[in-house]
Scaffold this active site. Structure first.
Site, PDB file in Angstrom:
ATOM      1  CG  ASN A 190     -12.386   0.134   2.567  1.00 23.90           C
ATOM      2  OD1 ASN A 190     -12.344  -0.060   3.812  1.00 23.90           O
ATOM      3  ND2 ASN A 190     -11.316  -1.171   1.716  1.00 23.90           N
TER       4      ASN A 190
ATOM      5  CG  ASP B 109      -2.744   1.400  -2.049  1.00 22.57           C
ATOM      6  OD1 ASP B 109      -3.022   1.638  -1.205  1.00 22.57           O
ATOM      7  OD2 ASP B 109      -2.345  -0.077  -2.855  1.00 22.57           O
TER       8      ASP B 109
ATOM      9  CE  LYS C 101      -3.909  -2.955   2.346  1.00 23.24           C
ATOM     10  NZ  LYS C 101      -4.103  -2.521   1.151  1.00 23.24           N
ATOM     11  N   GLY C 102       2.102   0.965   0.804  1.00 21.08           N
ATOM     12  CA  GLY C 102       2.512   2.509   0.367  1.00 21.08           C
ATOM     13  C   GLY C 102       3.255   2.447  -0.063  1.00 21.08           C
TER      14      GLY C 102
ATOM     15  N   GLY D 265      -3.954  -5.230 -12.413  1.00 24.33           N
ATOM     16  CA  GLY D 265      -2.374  -5.016 -11.936  1.00 24.33           C
ATOM     17  C   GLY D 265      -2.515  -3.781 -10.862  1.00 24.33           C
TER      18      GLY D 265
ATOM     19  CG  ASP E 235      -7.307  -6.019 -10.501  1.00 22.02           C
ATOM     20  OD1 ASP E 235      -7.476  -6.282  -9.366  1.00 22.02           O
ATOM     21  OD2 ASP E 235      -6.130  -6.476 -10.980  1.00 22.02           O
TER      22      ASP E 235
HETATM   23  O1  RIB Z   1      -3.861  -2.434  -1.697  1.00 26.97           O
HETATM   24  C1  RIB Z   1      -3.630  -3.199  -2.361  1.00 26.97           C
HETATM   25  C2  RIB Z   1      -2.243  -3.476  -2.407  1.00 26.97           C
HETATM   26  O2  RIB Z   1      -2.452  -4.677  -0.316  1.00 26.97           O
HETATM   27  C3  RIB Z   1      -1.255  -4.803  -3.128  1.00 26.97           C
HETATM   28  O3  RIB Z   1      -0.461  -4.437  -3.241  1.00 26.97           O
HETATM   29  C4  RIB Z   1      -0.711  -5.676  -1.846  1.00 26.97           C
HETATM   30  O4  RIB Z   1       0.655  -5.700  -1.834  1.00 26.97           O
HETATM   31  C5  RIB Z   1      -1.138  -5.165  -0.322  1.00 26.97           C
HETATM   32  O5  RIB Z   1      -0.463  -4.336   0.474  1.00 26.97           O
END
Ligand code: RIB
Length: 310
Positions: A185, A253, A41-42, A288, A247
Site C-alpha cells: 500500500n 490481505d 496477515k499470513g 471483521g 470495516d
Molecule cells: O492485515 C490485518 C491483520 O493485521 C490483522 O488480522 C491483524 O492480526 C494484523 O496482523
C-alpha cells in the site's frame, strides 16, 4: 487445475473494538461493538486463497494455548493444510488489538508472540509444501530471515514468489531480488521508497526509483482510490469499486490472497489485479477480518454486476 498456494507468515487472534472515533491519548471512550476473529496477515491471506478454492498450505507458529488450538481449528475449517503450523512451548499465540471507527478506518497493535519464533529451519522442514506450490506468499510479520529463507527456497524450486511487505519496514535489496510480485500500500511504498506518495502522480516515480531492478510486477493498493499495477514499469490504473465500507481491516490481505490465486490461474496480471481489487472491495462491506472475505461465487457475481470482468 486447482492452484496450490503456500503461505509462510503470521497467525493471530484479532480482538476488534468498534468505536465512534479514535480515542485521544488518555481518553476513555464507549465502544459500540466487539468481535473476536481469526487474523494475522499470513493466515488471512491463506484463508482468502482457500475461500477462492485454492489448495493452501500454511507455515507458521502458534502458542500452546487456547488461541493456538482455535487457530488450527480455523485452518481445518477452511481446508487449509496446517501440518506446518508449529506449536511453540514458550510463547503465546499472536494477538492483534484493532480499533475500527465509524469511518471504517482502523488502528492495529500486534503482539507477535509465537510468530516471532518462526525460524528458517521451520521453513526448511516445510520445503515439500513450498516446492509443490505454484505461488509462495510472504509478509513481514515473522522474522525477516525466515521470510528470506522461504523466498530463497521458492526461487530455487521455480515457485512464483509474492511479497506483501507489511507491516512496513526497509528491505535489503537481496530480499527484494527474490520477489517476483510485490504488493504494497502507499504507506509501505513510502517506507521502502523513502519519499511521500500522497498523490497519484507520486506513485509511478517512487516505484521506478525503488524497484527498478527488483520485482517485475508491482501492485500499489490505494484503498478507495483503487490500485496501480506495474508490469515491468508499465503502469495500469485499476479503478476503485464503489462500495459502502464498514470495516477495512484485512482488505489488503483479501487483495493479496486472491491475487495469488488469480495469478496461479494465469488470467493475466492486470486482470488478476482487477479481480483481487473486487475481492478486497467486497471484504470492506462486512465487519471483521477473515469473516469478511468473499467466496469465488461472490467475487464473480460482483464482477458481473459491476461490469468489472476484464
Ligand atoms: O492485515 C490485518 C491483520 O493485521 C490483522 O488480522 C491483524 O492480526 C494484523 O496482523
Amino acid at each position: 487445475m486447482t492452484p496450490r498456494i503456500c503461505v509462510v507468515g503470521s497467525c493471530n487472534v484479532d480482538l476488534i473494538v468498534r468505536t465512534p472515533r479514535m480515542p485521544r491519548l488518555g481518553e476513555t471512550l464507549a465502544g459500540s461493538g466487539f468481535l473476536t476473529c481469526h487474523g494475522g496477515k499470513g493466515a488471512n491471506q491463506a484463508v482468502m486463497a482457500a475461500r477462492l478454492g485454492a489448495l493452501v498450505a500454511m507455515v507458521g507458529r502458534v502458542g500452546n494455548d487456547l488461541h493456538g488450538q482455535q487457530i488450527k481449528q480455523n485452518f481445518a475449517g477452511h481446508g487449509v493444510d496446517a501440518r506446518h503450523v508449529l506449536v511453540d512451548e514458550d510463547l503465546p499465540s499472536g494477538v492483534a488489538v484493532i480499533l475500527v471507527d465509524d469511518g471504517a478506518r482502523n488502528c492495529i497493535v500486534v503482539v507477535a508472540g509465537a510468530n516471532r519464533a518462526l525460524t528458517p529451519a521451520d521453513v526448511r522442514q516445510a520445503a515439500g509444501v513450498v516446492s509443490s506450490s505454484a505461488v509462495l506468499l510472504c509478509q513481514l510479520e515473522v522474522p525477516l530471515e525466515t521470510t528470506a529463507e522461504a523466498l530463497h527456497l521458492a526461487r530455487a524450486r521455480g515457485v512464483r514468489t509474492v511479497l506483501n511487505p507489511a507491516p512496513a519496514r526497509p528491505l535489503p535489496p537481496e530480499v527484494l531480488a527474490l520477489v517476483d510480485v510485490l504488493v504494497l500500500n502507499e504507506t509501505e511504498l513510502e517506507v521502502l521508497a523513502g519519499v511521500p506518495v500522497g498523490q497519484t502522480e507520486d506513485v509511478g516515480p517512487a516505484v521506478a526509483a525503488t524497484f527498478g531492478r527488483g520485482p517485475a510486477l508491482v501492485v500499489v493498493t490505494r484503498g478507495e482510490h483503487g490500485a496501480v499495477a506495474f508490469d515491468r514499469g508499465i503502469a495500469t490504473v485499476i479503478a476503485p469499486f464503489a462500495v459502502e465500507a464498514v470495516d477495512t481491516t484485512g482488505a489488503g490481505d483479501a487483495f493479496v490472497g486472491s491475487l495469488a490465486v488469480f495469478l496461479a490461474e494465469e488470467v493475466g496480471f492486470v486482470a488478476a489485479a482487477r479481480r483481487a481489487s473486487a475481492a478486497a472491495a467486497l471484504s470492506v462491506t462486512r465487519p471483521g477480518t477473515q469473516p469478511s472475505f468473499p467466496s469465488w461465487a461472490e467475487v464473480e457475481a460482483f464482477l458481473q454486476r459491476t461490469g468489472g470482468v476484464v
